[in-house]
Design a protein around this motif. Structure first.
Motif, PDB file in Angstrom:
ATOM      1  N   ASP A 155       0.854  -1.197   0.000  1.00  0.00           N
ATOM      2  CA  ASP A 155       0.000   0.000   0.000  1.00  0.00           C
ATOM      3  C   ASP A 155       0.885   1.240   0.000  1.00  0.00           C
ATOM      4  O   ASP A 155       1.649   1.474   0.944  1.00  0.00           O
ATOM      5  CB  ASP A 155      -0.908  -0.019   1.229  1.00  0.00           C
ATOM      6  N   MET A 156       0.784   2.034  -1.063  1.00  0.00           N
ATOM      7  CA  MET A 156       1.622   3.227  -1.211  1.00  0.00           C
ATOM      8  C   MET A 156       0.854   4.514  -0.897  1.00  0.00           C
ATOM      9  O   MET A 156       1.364   5.606  -1.126  1.00  0.00           O
ATOM     10  CB  MET A 156       2.190   3.286  -2.632  1.00  0.00           C
ATOM     11  N   GLY A 157      -0.341   4.407  -0.391  1.00  0.00           N
ATOM     12  CA  GLY A 157      -1.094   5.591   0.015  1.00  0.00           C
ATOM     13  C   GLY A 157      -2.027   6.139  -1.026  1.00  0.00           C
ATOM     14  O   GLY A 157      -2.842   7.027  -0.739  1.00  0.00           O
ATOM     15  N   SER A 158      -1.954   5.643  -2.247  1.00  0.00           N
ATOM     16  CA  SER A 158      -2.921   5.962  -3.308  1.00  0.00           C
ATOM     17  C   SER A 158      -2.732   4.942  -4.414  1.00  0.00           C
ATOM     18  O   SER A 158      -1.655   4.358  -4.561  1.00  0.00           O
ATOM     19  CB  SER A 158      -2.741   7.382  -3.855  1.00  0.00           C
ATOM     20  N   SER A 167      -1.403  11.459  -5.347  1.00  0.00           N
ATOM     21  CA  SER A 167      -0.490  10.783  -6.259  1.00  0.00           C
ATOM     22  C   SER A 167       0.877  11.459  -6.336  1.00  0.00           C
ATOM     23  O   SER A 167       1.829  10.862  -6.838  1.00  0.00           O
ATOM     24  CB  SER A 167      -1.107  10.723  -7.664  1.00  0.00           C
ATOM     25  N   TYR A 168       0.981  12.704  -5.868  1.00  0.00           N
ATOM     26  CA  TYR A 168       2.273  13.389  -5.903  1.00  0.00           C
ATOM     27  C   TYR A 168       3.280  12.609  -5.047  1.00  0.00           C
ATOM     28  O   TYR A 168       2.954  12.186  -3.928  1.00  0.00           O
ATOM     29  CB  TYR A 168       2.149  14.808  -5.359  1.00  0.00           C
ATOM     30  N   PRO A 169       4.488  12.404  -5.538  1.00  0.00           N
ATOM     31  CA  PRO A 169       5.460  11.564  -4.828  1.00  0.00           C
ATOM     32  C   PRO A 169       5.688  11.947  -3.365  1.00  0.00           C
ATOM     33  O   PRO A 169       5.837  11.080  -2.510  1.00  0.00           O
ATOM     34  CB  PRO A 169       6.737  11.733  -5.653  1.00  0.00           C
ATOM     35  N   ASP A 170       5.717  13.242  -3.065  1.00  0.00           N
ATOM     36  CA  ASP A 170       6.027  13.686  -1.709  1.00  0.00           C
ATOM     37  C   ASP A 170       4.786  14.132  -0.948  1.00  0.00           C
ATOM     38  O   ASP A 170       4.889  14.897   0.027  1.00  0.00           O
ATOM     39  CB  ASP A 170       7.055  14.825  -1.744  1.00  0.00           C
ATOM     40  N   TYR A 171       3.625  13.675  -1.353  1.00  0.00           N
ATOM     41  CA  TYR A 171       2.381  14.119  -0.721  1.00  0.00           C
ATOM     42  C   TYR A 171       2.392  13.846   0.785  1.00  0.00           C
ATOM     43  O   TYR A 171       1.903  14.650   1.585  1.00  0.00           O
ATOM     44  CB  TYR A 171       1.189  13.410  -1.368  1.00  0.00           C
ATOM     45  N   TYR A 172       2.954  12.712   1.203  1.00  0.00           N
ATOM     46  CA  TYR A 172       2.942  12.334   2.609  1.00  0.00           C
ATOM     47  C   TYR A 172       4.216  12.727   3.352  1.00  0.00           C
ATOM     48  O   TYR A 172       4.407  12.363   4.513  1.00  0.00           O
ATOM     49  CB  TYR A 172       2.741  10.820   2.745  1.00  0.00           C
ATOM     50  N   ALA A 173       5.088  13.480   2.699  1.00  0.00           N
ATOM     51  CA  ALA A 173       6.400  13.773   3.295  1.00  0.00           C
ATOM     52  C   ALA A 173       6.292  14.522   4.615  1.00  0.00           C
ATOM     53  O   ALA A 173       7.106  14.307   5.525  1.00  0.00           O
ATOM     54  CB  ALA A 173       7.250  14.566   2.307  1.00  0.00           C
ATOM     55  N   GLN A 181       3.659   8.605   7.429  1.00  0.00           N
ATOM     56  CA  GLN A 181       5.123   8.491   7.383  1.00  0.00           C
ATOM     57  C   GLN A 181       5.544   7.183   6.713  1.00  0.00           C
ATOM     58  O   GLN A 181       6.530   7.142   5.972  1.00  0.00           O
ATOM     59  CB  GLN A 181       5.694   8.574   8.795  1.00  0.00           C
ATOM     60  N   GLU A 182       4.775   6.125   6.968  1.00  0.00           N
ATOM     61  CA  GLU A 182       5.076   4.831   6.363  1.00  0.00           C
ATOM     62  C   GLU A 182       4.846   4.859   4.862  1.00  0.00           C
ATOM     63  O   GLU A 182       5.637   4.305   4.089  1.00  0.00           O
ATOM     64  CB  GLU A 182       4.238   3.735   7.011  1.00  0.00           C
ATOM     65  N   TYR A 183       3.762   5.504   4.428  1.00  0.00           N
ATOM     66  CA  TYR A 183       3.521   5.648   2.990  1.00  0.00           C
ATOM     67  C   TYR A 183       4.695   6.361   2.323  1.00  0.00           C
ATOM     68  O   TYR A 183       5.160   5.949   1.250  1.00  0.00           O
ATOM     69  CB  TYR A 183       2.242   6.445   2.727  1.00  0.00           C
ATOM     70  N   HIS A 184       5.166   7.419   2.956  1.00  0.00           N
ATOM     71  CA  HIS A 184       6.279   8.174   2.372  1.00  0.00           C
ATOM     72  C   HIS A 184       7.543   7.319   2.334  1.00  0.00           C
ATOM     73  O   HIS A 184       8.279   7.332   1.334  1.00  0.00           O
ATOM     74  CB  HIS A 184       6.531   9.447   3.176  1.00  0.00           C
ATOM     75  N   ARG A 185       7.779   6.560   3.388  1.00  0.00           N
ATOM     76  CA  ARG A 185       8.965   5.695   3.426  1.00  0.00           C
ATOM     77  C   ARG A 185       8.927   4.676   2.292  1.00  0.00           C
ATOM     78  O   ARG A 185       9.937   4.427   1.631  1.00  0.00           O
ATOM     79  CB  ARG A 185       9.040   4.979   4.774  1.00  0.00           C
TER      80      ARG A 185
END
Length: 236
Positions: A155-158, A167-173, A181-185
């Motif tokens: 699960d990548m958050g989207s 969908s932006y790569p750093d959305y969860y940064a 934080q886990e999605y971003h990692r």
């Protein structure tokens, strides 16, 4: 015209080759083929092709990934996409958004313009102009994610192809919740492996990576104040 489409293309003539199945997981059945996308009219009759040099780098990315994360594997969601398939998916996405917004068909011109601009934030224009090919139609762009040792998608958050800022790569940064934080990692794990093999990541899509096409050249030049590069892969 998007900024990357101004990059010059010096086509190198490298062939499309199948992505070797022994290294990767694959999305099967292919999501766009399930929808009826016209791959049967293409040179490959399959989306799982890339230019030879891109395949070599993709194998290097998988090797890099497993050096640091032995239980993870790259899953190929999509790769080579003929312009006809690009057009099919643009039309499909347009219709999905129109239905979700409760539009009546045929969609009015003013509403149509708003929707198509939204679609083109994430989908490249299905241009037949040799100077402005859709990235996937060059055989140098691909959509990927990660699976675990049991072939379960991480699960990548989207979802891949989700049309939203998630969908932006750093959305969860900047997220302060553990799950964010886990999605971003997880996204960083994928990005680091692909970057180490010479790929560039789409600014608005965590799953889209490229090497050797116009977007790759534009991103490379944007991040590098030294020698400027041009694209080596045009429409195949």
């Amino acid at each position: 015209m998007k900024p990357y489409q101004q990059i010059e293309i010096n086509e190198c003539g490298e062939p499309l080759v199948p992505i070797p199945p022994e290294y990767f997981a694959f999305e099967t059945p292919h999501p766009y083929q399930k929808l009826g996308a016209p791959y049967h009219n293409s040179k490959t009759n399959s989306p799982y092709y890339l230019r030879q040099g891109v395949v070599d780098s993709l194998v290097a990315a998988q090797t890099q990934l497993q050096q640091n994360h032995q239980n993870l594997q790259i899953l190929i969601f999509d790769a080579y996409r003929p312009v006809e398939v690009q057009q099919f998916m643009v039309d499909y996405t347009f219709n999905q958004i129109a239905v979700a917004q409760g539009c009546e068909f045929p969609v009015s011109e003013d509403k149509r313009q708003v929707i198509i601009e939204h679609v083109y934030q994430f989908w490249a224009v299905p241009s037949l102009d040799r100077a402005t090919p859709p990235p996937h139609s060059t055989g140098a762009a691909l959509d990927v994610t990660l699976v675990d040792k049991n072939q379960r998608q991480i699960d990548m958050g989207s979802a891949i192809d989700e049309i939203s800022e998630r969908s932006y790569p750093d959305y969860y940064a900047a997220g302060d919740e553990p799950q964010k934080q886990e999605y971003h990692r997880r996204r960083q794990i994928l990005k680091n492996a692909m970057n180490a093999a010479g790929f560039q990541q789409h600014p608005h899509e965590w799953w889209h990576f490229c090497q050797g096409d116009q977007m790759w050249a534009w991103l490379t030049n944007h991040n590098n104040s030294g020698t400027q590069v041009i694209a080596r892969y045009g429409r195949y």
